[in-house]
Design an enzyme around this catalytic site. Structure first.
Site, PDB file in Angstrom:
ATOM      1  N   GLY A 103     -40.790 -46.004 -31.597  1.00 56.65           N
ATOM      2  CA  GLY A 103     -40.243 -44.650 -31.502  1.00 56.65           C
ATOM      3  C   GLY A 103     -38.786 -44.593 -31.908  1.00 56.65           C
ATOM      4  O   GLY A 103     -38.351 -43.660 -32.604  1.00 56.65           O
ATOM      5  N   GLN A 122     -49.523 -52.309 -24.685  1.00 58.86           N
ATOM      6  CA  GLN A 122     -50.589 -51.311 -24.633  1.00 58.86           C
ATOM      7  C   GLN A 122     -51.986 -51.914 -24.746  1.00 58.86           C
ATOM      8  O   GLN A 122     -52.976 -51.288 -24.363  1.00 58.86           O
ATOM      9  CB  GLN A 122     -50.376 -50.260 -25.730  1.00 58.86           C
ATOM     10  CG  GLN A 122     -49.084 -49.497 -25.554  1.00 58.86           C
ATOM     11  CD  GLN A 122     -49.023 -48.221 -26.347  1.00 58.86           C
ATOM     12  OE1 GLN A 122     -49.329 -47.154 -25.859  1.00 58.86           O
ATOM     13  NE2 GLN A 122     -48.634 -48.335 -27.603  1.00 58.86           N
ATOM     14  N   LYS A 182     -50.478 -46.118 -29.620  1.00 60.65           N
ATOM     15  CA  LYS A 182     -51.683 -46.904 -29.942  1.00 60.65           C
ATOM     16  C   LYS A 182     -52.305 -47.389 -28.640  1.00 60.65           C
ATOM     17  O   LYS A 182     -51.982 -48.457 -28.144  1.00 60.65           O
ATOM     18  CB  LYS A 182     -51.321 -48.087 -30.845  1.00 60.65           C
ATOM     19  CG  LYS A 182     -50.759 -47.679 -32.197  1.00 60.65           C
ATOM     20  CD  LYS A 182     -50.370 -48.899 -33.001  1.00 60.65           C
ATOM     21  CE  LYS A 182     -49.876 -48.512 -34.387  1.00 60.65           C
ATOM     22  NZ  LYS A 182     -48.599 -47.778 -34.330  1.00 60.65           N
ATOM     23  N   LYS A 210     -57.149 -52.915 -32.073  1.00 56.38           N
ATOM     24  CA  LYS A 210     -56.562 -54.164 -32.594  1.00 56.38           C
ATOM     25  C   LYS A 210     -55.584 -54.778 -31.596  1.00 56.38           C
ATOM     26  O   LYS A 210     -55.390 -55.993 -31.577  1.00 56.38           O
ATOM     27  CB  LYS A 210     -55.900 -53.917 -33.959  1.00 56.38           C
ATOM     28  CG  LYS A 210     -54.910 -52.759 -34.038  1.00 56.38           C
ATOM     29  CD  LYS A 210     -53.497 -53.162 -33.768  1.00 56.38           C
ATOM     30  CE  LYS A 210     -52.552 -51.990 -33.948  1.00 56.38           C
ATOM     31  NZ  LYS A 210     -51.145 -52.334 -33.645  1.00 56.38           N
ATOM     32  N   GLY A 263     -39.138 -46.409 -27.177  1.00 56.39           N
ATOM     33  CA  GLY A 263     -39.561 -47.791 -27.345  1.00 56.39           C
ATOM     34  C   GLY A 263     -39.181 -48.273 -28.732  1.00 56.39           C
ATOM     35  O   GLY A 263     -38.499 -47.570 -29.487  1.00 56.39           O
ATOM     36  N   ALA A 264     -39.644 -49.454 -29.096  1.00 53.79           N
ATOM     37  CA  ALA A 264     -39.239 -50.046 -30.373  1.00 53.79           C
ATOM     38  C   ALA A 264     -39.630 -49.169 -31.555  1.00 53.79           C
ATOM     39  O   ALA A 264     -38.789 -48.799 -32.387  1.00 53.79           O
ATOM     40  CB  ALA A 264     -39.846 -51.441 -30.512  1.00 53.79           C
TER      41      ALA A 264
END
Length: 463
Positions: free
Chosen positions: A54, A376, A197, A286, A51-52
């Site tokens: 990673g 997420q 996250k 968050k 992903g972005a």
């Protein structure tokens, strides 16, 4: 060894001074010694998931340490077979031609022609293929350095010394269960850094949160002292473009301090902290409120007043929840608010909320979005709501002192749950929640949390 002056990072920033190269090599040698590497043995680092964040994380390591090919190998795993659609290929072609350094690099690698053909519809590109050339499918507009990509999971991880978990939290347990089959013969455990996250809620034997590092521990048997969490405040694309950013690596002292030093760069300062699980949970929390922030911004045409009112209420709910989860919640105030602020300003969860409010996306389309990856915050909304609605966690209602579930004091979380999970309210319900005449001053919620003994150690699996 390759001379440090030969390194020429593809993102246009200069890492190539002799001084910086020497400093990087010294940090690499120090970590190699700590991991027991002999001369001639490669330190093997692999990112799992592309992903972005990673991809950026692996690319930063490649930019900094990839020049020392006799000492370290940096690779990234992603599934094969994900095709790039025509519209994305056209956009990618525009990005390539807008960056002279990237254009020259592809021409030099004899890779430019396939992007021309893909733009014309004469060829299909694949996500692992473009990642090798330095393009993350979830972050097309930020070209990275070329990556060493592996699509066979066993080949990627079986002898890795350091594993970077770049998977969404919803995929972490499944993939690491598969990885555990490849580690049965290992003599020593790898070190794992989780970037995920997100959380899951478990209700038996008592209500508690399950985090990605706990998922990894349970799936693989790797001891928790070898598993660390790295969180913000930062935005992946900005970090790779050398805008100043911070991160915090949390876990056992044996690994967090040397890894903080190894990861630290002039534009990317890494702090360290011993409280792994609480910081990891806050990283998931968050994202919940970032979705609401995006909704409010879109629904009010970026009204500064409305966004500030939302910020006051969402942070008071987060503080309230933190008092349930942490024995010393005041220690989390800075990191939690900083990570929340940057995610509300510019993050995929906030973007997702905006797209929902504008009608360009719908909750029933799911939380995996083309060009963005997994949102997420969606699963985290469900997990936190489910957890905080349990009667066993009841607190006193400030109005009539009757016992109520904690979620009843979190109207924004309740509204997000009804919009995203139950899908029984429209996005504009978030404004109705903010403008409810019976809504108390956010300070009242904070005072309630501070004046009662709310802390429930079992929520984070603490003894």
């Amino acid at each position: 060894m390759i001379s440090t002056t030969e390194a020429s990072p593809s993102n246009g920033h200069s890492h190539g001074s002799l001084h910086n190269g020497n400093a990087a090599e010294e940090k690499l040698d120090e970590l190699r010694r700590l991991l027991g590497k002999a001369d001639g043995d490669l330190l093997k680092i692999v990112g799992v998931g592309a992903g972005a964040w990673g991809s950026v994380f692996a690319a930063m390591l490649q930019d900094t340490y990839g020049q020392f090919r006799e000492k370290v190998q940096i690779r990234i795993w992603r599934r094969a077979g994900r095709s790039v659609d025509r519209a994305t290929a056209e956009h990618l072609f525009e990005v390539i031609n807008s960056r002279e350094d990237v254009l020259r690099r592809l021409i030099r690698r004899c890779a430019y022609l396939k992007y021309v053909e893909a733009r014309l519809g004469d060829r299909t590109l694949y996500a692992d293929e473009i990642l090798r050339d330095g393009f993350c499918l979830n972050m097309i507009e930020t070209p990275l350095c070329p990556m060493k990509v592996v699509t066979n999971l066993q080949e990627a991880v079986w002898d890795a010394d350091i594993v970077i978990n770049g998977l969404p939290s919803t995929e972490t347990h499944e993939i690491f269960q598969e990885i555990s089959r490849f580690w049965k013969e290992r003599i020593s455990f790898p070190v794992i850094i989780s970037l995920a996250k997100g959380i899951e809620a478990a209700l038996e034997p008592v209500p508690h949160i399950v985090t990605p590092t706990q998922m990894i521990n349970r799936a693989t048997g790797v001891p928790l002292e070898n598993i660390l969490y790295l969180g913000g405040p930062n935005i992946a694309s900005e970090i790779y473009n050398h805008e100043y950013g911070n991160a915090r690596i949390c876990g056992a002292e044996k690994w967090r301090k040397p890894l903080a030093k190894f990861l630290r760069q002039p534009h990317f300062i890494v702090w360290d902290n011993s409280d792994l699980v609480t910081h990891e949970v806050m990283g998931g929390l968050k994202n919940v409120y970032a979705i609401g922030a995006g909704m409010v911004a879109a629904l009010t045409n970026e009204s500064a007043t409305s966004k500030s009112v939302y910020f006051a209420h969402c942070t008071s709910e987060m503080i309230f929840i933190t008092h349930l989860l942490a024995e010393e919640p005041e220690k989390l105030a800075g990191p939690l608010l900083a990570d929340t602020y940057v995610t509300l300003l510019k993050g995929r969860n906030s973007w997702y909320g905006q797209m929902l409010a504008k009608g360009e996306l719908r909750p029933d389309m799911g939380d995996s979005i083309k060009g963005k990856g997994v949102i997420q915050g969606v699963s985290a909304v469900g997990a936190f709501y489910e957890l905080l609605s349990q009667p066993s966690l009841s607190v006193k209602d400030p109005g009539d002192s009757k016992p109520i579930a904690p979620v009843e004091l979190c109207p924004i979380l309740k509204t997000l749950y009804k919009v995203l999970i139950k899908r029984e309210l429209p996005t504009k319900a978030i404004l109705q929640a903010l403008r409810d005449e019976t809504m108390n001053d956010p300070r009242d919620r904070i005072e309630i949390a501070q004046s009662h003994t709310f802390y429930r150690p079992y929520l984070l699996g603490q003894p």
